[in-house]
Write an enzyme that holds these catalytic residues in place. Sequence first.
Site, PDB file in Angstrom:
ATOM      1  N   TYR A   1       0.841  -1.197   0.000  1.00 21.98           N
ATOM      2  CA  TYR A   1       0.000   0.000   0.000  1.00 21.98           C
ATOM      3  C   TYR A   1       0.883   1.257   0.000  1.00 21.98           C
ATOM      4  O   TYR A   1       0.662   2.178  -0.780  1.00 21.98           O
ATOM      5  CB  TYR A   1      -0.942  -0.014   1.211  1.00 21.98           C
ATOM      6  CG  TYR A   1      -1.740   1.251   1.347  1.00 21.98           C
ATOM      7  CD1 TYR A   1      -2.784   1.546   0.474  1.00 21.98           C
ATOM      8  CD2 TYR A   1      -1.443   2.174   2.348  1.00 21.98           C
ATOM      9  CE1 TYR A   1      -3.503   2.724   0.585  1.00 21.98           C
ATOM     10  CE2 TYR A   1      -2.163   3.347   2.475  1.00 21.98           C
ATOM     11  CZ  TYR A   1      -3.187   3.619   1.591  1.00 21.98           C
ATOM     12  OH  TYR A   1      -3.886   4.794   1.697  1.00 21.98           O
TER      13      TYR A   1
ATOM     14  N   GLU B   1     -11.147   4.382   5.057  1.00 26.35           N
ATOM     15  CA  GLU B   1     -10.660   5.257   6.131  1.00 26.35           C
ATOM     16  C   GLU B   1     -11.714   5.383   7.221  1.00 26.35           C
ATOM     17  O   GLU B   1     -11.395   5.392   8.409  1.00 26.35           O
ATOM     18  CB  GLU B   1     -10.265   6.634   5.584  1.00 26.35           C
ATOM     19  CG  GLU B   1      -9.040   6.628   4.684  1.00 26.35           C
ATOM     20  CD  GLU B   1      -7.727   6.315   5.376  1.00 26.35           C
ATOM     21  OE1 GLU B   1      -7.677   6.267   6.631  1.00 26.35           O
ATOM     22  OE2 GLU B   1      -6.731   6.108   4.673  1.00 26.35           O
TER      23      GLU B   1
ATOM     24  N   TRP C   1      -4.940   0.258  10.430  1.00 27.26           N
ATOM     25  CA  TRP C   1      -5.029   0.267   8.973  1.00 27.26           C
ATOM     26  C   TRP C   1      -4.732  -1.124   8.420  1.00 27.26           C
ATOM     27  O   TRP C   1      -5.300  -1.540   7.425  1.00 27.26           O
ATOM     28  CB  TRP C   1      -4.086   1.321   8.405  1.00 27.26           C
ATOM     29  CG  TRP C   1      -4.221   1.548   6.939  1.00 27.26           C
ATOM     30  CD1 TRP C   1      -3.219   1.461   6.006  1.00 27.26           C
ATOM     31  CD2 TRP C   1      -5.398   1.937   6.202  1.00 27.26           C
ATOM     32  NE1 TRP C   1      -3.710   1.752   4.756  1.00 27.26           N
ATOM     33  CE2 TRP C   1      -5.052   2.040   4.850  1.00 27.26           C
ATOM     34  CE3 TRP C   1      -6.722   2.169   6.558  1.00 27.26           C
ATOM     35  CZ2 TRP C   1      -5.955   2.380   3.848  1.00 27.26           C
ATOM     36  CZ3 TRP C   1      -7.631   2.515   5.568  1.00 27.26           C
ATOM     37  CH2 TRP C   1      -7.240   2.616   4.229  1.00 27.26           C
TER      38      TRP C   1
END
Length: 189
Positions: free
Chosen positions: A16, A38, A46
């Site tokens: 990512y 998010e 995350w």
Amino acid sequence: MDACLWPGKSLIMQQYHDNEWCVPSHDDSYIFEMLTLEGAQAGLSWNIVLSKREEYKKAFHNFDITYCSKLSDGEIENIREEFNVIKNLLKLKSVRNNAMEIIKIRLEFGSFSNFLWNYVDFKPVINNWKLDSEAPAKNDLSEKISRDLKKRNFKFVGPVIIYSFMQAIGMVDDHIITCPCHSKNINVR
């Protein structure tokens, strides 16, 4: 060159970081995906959210905004039960809600991308941090965008979520200055 340290040893986080984080995107479906993910992250890591990303893509038809805007409560409940997504019902319902609001914004601005990127005059804010820890959790701009989105009835768009979202869609480049992925180093790697 020293890269950002925040991805740690997690392969999914490293991928990512290397391929998406702080890379400018103007694609409404991708932007909607990042807003959804998010928002799903609130209170979680995350890494957890990224590990569920493929399930989110299946559940929400690759983040098709029109499809998501028309989901019934029953379909959202089915997603909660049948897919490996974050099970928080308010977060799942926010996907439908935010898709509906994006459709309104598209009528007004032509695209969700236009609406968002206008805040930075359609150019990413490139920071020059020496350490990961220098990047803020929120700033004046994320607070402004958060207020504006809340006025438009968006959910899970607090200023900290919005700052991470701005990083996710490349409105800001918060790679440390020595990271090969920093905007100033892209052409030399």
